[in-house]
Motif scaffolding. Sequence first.
Motif, PDB file in Angstrom:
ATOM      1  N   PRO A 178       7.508  42.634 -13.427  1.00 48.81           N
ATOM      2  CA  PRO A 178       7.327  43.280 -14.673  1.00 48.81           C
ATOM      3  C   PRO A 178       8.100  42.830 -15.792  1.00 48.81           C
ATOM      4  O   PRO A 178       9.197  42.157 -15.578  1.00 48.81           O
ATOM      5  N   VAL A 179       7.972  42.777 -16.932  1.00 50.26           N
ATOM      6  CA  VAL A 179       8.501  42.197 -17.964  1.00 50.26           C
ATOM      7  C   VAL A 179       8.949  43.407 -19.052  1.00 50.26           C
ATOM      8  O   VAL A 179       8.175  44.281 -19.123  1.00 50.26           O
ATOM      9  N   PRO A 180      10.437  43.284 -19.410  1.00 53.77           N
ATOM     10  CA  PRO A 180      11.074  42.188 -19.145  1.00 53.77           C
ATOM     11  C   PRO A 180      11.493  41.829 -17.651  1.00 53.77           C
ATOM     12  O   PRO A 180      11.795  42.825 -16.801  1.00 53.77           O
ATOM     13  N   VAL A 181      11.342  40.565 -17.136  1.00 52.56           N
ATOM     14  CA  VAL A 181      11.644  40.164 -15.795  1.00 52.56           C
ATOM     15  C   VAL A 181      13.277  40.535 -15.516  1.00 52.56           C
ATOM     16  O   VAL A 181      14.079  40.721 -16.231  1.00 52.56           O
ATOM     17  N   PRO A 182      13.345  41.011 -14.060  1.00 52.65           N
ATOM     18  CA  PRO A 182      14.778  41.478 -13.873  1.00 52.65           C
ATOM     19  C   PRO A 182      15.926  40.610 -14.219  1.00 52.65           C
ATOM     20  O   PRO A 182      16.964  41.173 -14.726  1.00 52.65           O
ATOM     21  N   VAL A 186      17.044  40.570 -29.585  1.00 53.83           N
ATOM     22  CA  VAL A 186      15.993  39.928 -29.006  1.00 53.83           C
ATOM     23  C   VAL A 186      14.886  40.749 -28.644  1.00 53.83           C
ATOM     24  O   VAL A 186      14.963  41.687 -27.999  1.00 53.83           O
ATOM     25  N   ALA A 187      13.640  40.250 -29.088  1.00 54.42           N
ATOM     26  CA  ALA A 187      12.283  40.990 -28.473  1.00 54.42           C
ATOM     27  C   ALA A 187      11.953  40.593 -26.912  1.00 54.42           C
ATOM     28  O   ALA A 187      11.934  39.301 -26.666  1.00 54.42           O
ATOM     29  N   LEU A 212       8.105  37.357 -23.875  1.00 56.71           N
ATOM     30  CA  LEU A 212       8.704  36.951 -25.066  1.00 56.71           C
ATOM     31  C   LEU A 212       9.978  36.330 -24.855  1.00 56.71           C
ATOM     32  O   LEU A 212      10.421  35.345 -25.581  1.00 56.71           O
ATOM     33  N   ALA A 213      11.088  36.927 -24.142  1.00 57.05           N
ATOM     34  CA  ALA A 213      12.212  36.259 -23.740  1.00 57.05           C
ATOM     35  C   ALA A 213      12.325  35.938 -22.076  1.00 57.05           C
ATOM     36  O   ALA A 213      12.043  36.506 -21.330  1.00 57.05           O
ATOM     37  N   THR A 214      12.882  34.618 -21.820  1.00 54.96           N
ATOM     38  CA  THR A 214      12.984  34.068 -20.535  1.00 54.96           C
ATOM     39  C   THR A 214      14.222  34.298 -20.242  1.00 54.96           C
ATOM     40  O   THR A 214      14.976  34.517 -20.974  1.00 54.96           O
TER      41      THR A 214
END
Length: 423
Positions: free
Chosen positions: A182-186, A167-168, A205-207
């Motif tokens: 920050p992304v990726p979110v925790p 996964v991106a 890009l990924a939730t």
Amino acid sequence: MPVSAAQPPPTQAANARPEEVWIDATAGVAGDMLLGALIDAGAGLPVVQAAVDAVIPGTVRLSQATVRRAGLRATKVAVEPLAEDHPHRTWRTIKDLIAEAGLPAPVRDRALAVFGRLAGAEARVHGVQVDEVHFHEVGAWDSIADVVGVCAALHDLGVGRLTASPVALGSGRVRAAHGDIPVPVPAVLELSAGWQVLSGGEGELATPTGMALVTALAERCGTLPAMNVQRTGMGAGTKDTPGRANVVRIVLGTPLPAAPDSSREATDVVLEANIDDLDPRLWPGVLTALLADGASDAWLVPILMKKGRPAHTLRVLAPSAQVAVVRERMFRETSTIGVREWAVHKTALERTWVPVAVLGEGTVPVKVAHRGGIIVQATPEFEDVAALASAHGLPVISVLDAADAAAAAQGLVPGAALPSDTA
Ligand SMILES: O=C([S-])c1cc(C(=O)S)c[n+]([C@@H]2O[C@H](COP(=O)(O)O)[C@@H](O)[C@H]2O)c1
Ligand code: NI
């Protein structure tokens, strides 16, 4: 800009029930993107809406549109609120809503598994009890729609096994209920444990919902499995980023018959080391830790090794995604200074868990392994049997016998057809 659908009408082969789905999340994933991809591949929006309505009646309206993302056609699903009021819901509340909605068992179980994983990640991120987790973004109604919708769409398409790509995750920062993060979110980072991820790409890009869906539903992270492709689907995200299509792709099909051994795709890895100098009292803890790291099995073989020394071979079978963690554990917790590894193909029967009531004291899950719709083995989970026996001061053997009898009374015996509500 809306565009007209370019997908050809399904052929007869494409109408057969697909047994396998591969999710391509190499451009990222969110719940609505995955739902869009499944609708694009033929899942019925009314079926999905009905499942969501069963959980949160009269709360949201789902709609679909054909859009373009970086020049590619895709289906965008929108989830609109029907009322202004969006209460924050805890995991405990959502669990009850899903469990009591009268959904088909596979839809209910998949939705509970996805939300449970999401709740577990949120609990760890915020340091709270899992039942008390609040789905703080827009009162959880959009997450419920995405999760229940995806599970209902999979059921509508008749999908059995899911696998998914790495996964991106994206980069940068986003504004969430917690402020600027920050992304990726925790929550996404927490959900990434045990999965392959890709960095790069701008924005989120990924939730959390997308990541929970992929990691809870897909059995394995890897490349497109060998299959006869029947249908494909493209689901669009909200943003349209030039030069990088913001889409999730799914591929539905039937697995190819098993290829000769030499050409079968490796799914797992065996790691091993010969060890003659570890305090034997440490071995049980090492084996337990390796299993906790995600190994499928870990065992010792007594050997007579070089220089005539009595020793053990520590052998570990692990899914490819867990190899790095397992190797690290072997180096950290044993005295070995080397680890051998080779790729293997593991053939595992499909399995499902069916709760059976035991002696009026509680339920025990029975692991049902099946093949072609026929039960091959049905075994009460021993740890649950032992826990029930201990909680009620009963002999383990009595609870085990009662669980076996209860499973047989429910028709869970080798050679019987798998009950339709457990498939
Ligand atoms: O609501 C949840 S579960 C949530 C947790 C976090 C954490 O990292 S903690 C972040 N967010 C952000 O909310 C939006 C929507 O997320 P969905 O998973 O509901 O699509 C997104 O920007 C998340 O990063 C939500
Ligand atoms: Ni959070």
